[in-house]
Design a protein around this motif. Structure first.
Motif, PDB file in Angstrom:
ATOM      1  N   UNK A  16       0.818  -1.210   0.000  1.00 43.40           N
ATOM      2  CA  UNK A  16       0.000   0.000   0.000  1.00 43.40           C
ATOM      3  C   UNK A  16       0.853   1.262   0.000  1.00 43.40           C
ATOM      4  N   UNK A  17       0.238   2.345  -0.450  1.00 48.41           N
ATOM      5  CA  UNK A  17       0.892   3.646  -0.385  1.00 48.41           C
ATOM      6  C   UNK A  17       0.861   4.110   1.060  1.00 48.41           C
ATOM      7  N   UNK A  18       2.008   4.514   1.587  1.00 44.59           N
ATOM      8  CA  UNK A  18       2.075   4.963   2.970  1.00 44.59           C
ATOM      9  C   UNK A  18       1.282   6.254   3.154  1.00 44.59           C
ATOM     10  N   UNK A  19       1.414   7.166   2.229  1.00 44.97           N
ATOM     11  CA  UNK A  19       0.694   8.439   2.263  1.00 44.97           C
ATOM     12  C   UNK A  19       0.022   8.657   0.914  1.00 44.97           C
ATOM     13  N   UNK A  20      -1.166   8.074   0.712  1.00 39.64           N
ATOM     14  CA  UNK A  20      -1.825   8.229  -0.590  1.00 39.64           C
ATOM     15  C   UNK A  20      -2.094   9.698  -0.895  1.00 39.64           C
ATOM     16  N   UNK A  21      -1.812  10.087  -2.147  1.00 41.98           N
ATOM     17  CA  UNK A  21      -1.929  11.491  -2.531  1.00 41.98           C
ATOM     18  C   UNK A  21      -3.154  11.791  -3.370  1.00 41.98           C
ATOM     19  N   UNK A  22      -3.865  10.758  -3.807  1.00 42.90           N
ATOM     20  CA  UNK A  22      -5.035  11.003  -4.649  1.00 42.90           C
ATOM     21  C   UNK A  22      -6.022   9.847  -4.500  1.00 42.90           C
ATOM     22  N   UNK A  23      -7.174   9.994  -5.145  1.00 42.49           N
ATOM     23  CA  UNK A  23      -8.235   8.990  -5.000  1.00 42.49           C
ATOM     24  C   UNK A  23      -7.828   7.623  -5.530  1.00 42.49           C
ATOM     25  N   UNK A  24      -7.152   7.513  -6.676  1.00 41.49           N
ATOM     26  CA  UNK A  24      -6.747   6.177  -7.129  1.00 41.49           C
ATOM     27  C   UNK A  24      -5.803   5.470  -6.142  1.00 41.49           C
ATOM     28  N   UNK A  25      -4.899   6.211  -5.522  1.00 43.24           N
ATOM     29  CA  UNK A  25      -4.008   5.605  -4.527  1.00 43.24           C
ATOM     30  C   UNK A  25      -4.792   5.169  -3.292  1.00 43.24           C
ATOM     31  N   UNK A  26      -5.769   5.963  -2.857  1.00 43.22           N
ATOM     32  CA  UNK A  26      -6.610   5.583  -1.723  1.00 43.22           C
ATOM     33  C   UNK A  26      -7.444   4.353  -2.068  1.00 43.22           C
ATOM     34  N   UNK A  27      -7.980   4.305  -3.292  1.00 44.93           N
ATOM     35  CA  UNK A  27      -8.768   3.141  -3.725  1.00 44.93           C
ATOM     36  C   UNK A  27      -7.892   1.889  -3.753  1.00 44.93           C
ATOM     37  N   UNK A  28      -6.661   2.036  -4.216  1.00 48.86           N
ATOM     38  CA  UNK A  28      -5.711   0.918  -4.238  1.00 48.86           C
ATOM     39  C   UNK A  28      -5.481   0.405  -2.819  1.00 48.86           C
ATOM     40  N   UNK A  29      -5.220   1.324  -1.872  1.00 48.48           N
ATOM     41  CA  UNK A  29      -5.015   0.930  -0.474  1.00 48.48           C
ATOM     42  C   UNK A  29      -6.244   0.241   0.097  1.00 48.48           C
ATOM     43  N   UNK A  30      -7.438   0.747  -0.222  1.00 44.76           N
ATOM     44  CA  UNK A  30      -8.670   0.127   0.276  1.00 44.76           C
ATOM     45  C   UNK A  30      -8.833  -1.284  -0.261  1.00 44.76           C
ATOM     46  N   UNK A  31      -8.476  -1.492  -1.516  1.00 45.93           N
ATOM     47  CA  UNK A  31      -8.557  -2.827  -2.113  1.00 45.93           C
ATOM     48  C   UNK A  31      -7.602  -3.780  -1.409  1.00 45.93           C
ATOM     49  N   UNK A  32      -6.383  -3.320  -1.154  1.00 50.82           N
ATOM     50  CA  UNK A  32      -5.416  -4.166  -0.443  1.00 50.82           C
ATOM     51  C   UNK A  32      -5.886  -4.476   0.974  1.00 50.82           C
ATOM     52  N   UNK A  33      -6.465  -3.488   1.644  1.00 48.88           N
ATOM     53  CA  UNK A  33      -6.968  -3.699   3.001  1.00 48.88           C
ATOM     54  C   UNK A  33      -8.081  -4.740   3.006  1.00 48.88           C
ATOM     55  N   UNK A  34      -8.991  -4.638   2.049  1.00 47.93           N
ATOM     56  CA  UNK A  34     -10.084  -5.612   1.955  1.00 47.93           C
ATOM     57  C   UNK A  34      -9.542  -7.015   1.701  1.00 47.93           C
ATOM     58  N   UNK A  35      -8.569  -7.109   0.800  1.00 45.29           N
ATOM     59  CA  UNK A  35      -7.977  -8.412   0.488  1.00 45.29           C
ATOM     60  C   UNK A  35      -7.259  -8.975   1.707  1.00 45.29           C
ATOM     61  N   UNK A  36      -6.519  -8.136   2.406  1.00 50.92           N
ATOM     62  CA  UNK A  36      -5.799  -8.577   3.593  1.00 50.92           C
ATOM     63  C   UNK A  36      -6.772  -9.083   4.657  1.00 50.92           C
ATOM     64  N   UNK A  37      -7.868  -8.361   4.882  1.00 52.45           N
ATOM     65  CA  UNK A  37      -8.860  -8.787   5.871  1.00 52.45           C
ATOM     66  C   UNK A  37      -9.461 -10.132   5.496  1.00 52.45           C
ATOM     67  N   UNK A  38      -9.762 -10.325   4.231  1.00 43.58           N
ATOM     68  CA  UNK A  38     -10.327 -11.591   3.769  1.00 43.58           C
ATOM     69  C   UNK A  38      -9.342 -12.741   3.994  1.00 43.58           C
TER      70      UNK A  38
END
Length: 103
Positions: A16-38
């Motif tokens: 994940x991006x440590x400090x996301x700078x835009x919406x696509x980076x935040x969406x990427x981090x959210x996807x990784x978080x969801x995958x990690x939780x699963x």
């Protein structure tokens, strides 16, 4: 660049991006978080049903054999679910809460 401490820095691993700078980076981090939780929930369920996979035990086998044991546990778990043998909530091993944000 700093990375999430929950992930090792590998060429083949998306981190994940440590400090996301835009919406696509935040969406990427959210996807990784969801995958990690699963994945963590799935691991907890398997560890609850098959104690050989729990934290205090170790699969001391060649990587391929260890993977085959895990695959077999997944198959057996699905067979048990199809037979109506659900795992009690108290038997699921939940991961220790960690701060993955590094914030």
């Amino acid at each position: 660049a700093q990375r999430d401490s929950g992930y090792p820095l590998e060429l083949w691993l998306f981190t994940p991006f440590l400090n996301p700078r835009n919406q696509p980076e935040e969406a990427f981090n959210n996807t990784l978080t969801s995958a990690r939780n699963l994945v963590e929930r799935t691991n907890g369920i398997l560890k609850g049903r098959f104690r050989c996979l729990s934290r205090h035990r170790t699969l001391i086998y060649h990587l391929v054999r260890a993977a085959n044991i895990i695959y077999a546990c997944c198959v057996l778990h699905n067979i048990a679910l199809n037979a109506g043998l659900n795992l009690a909530e108290v038997e699921i091993e939940y991961p220790v809460e960690e701060n993955y944000d590094n914030s």
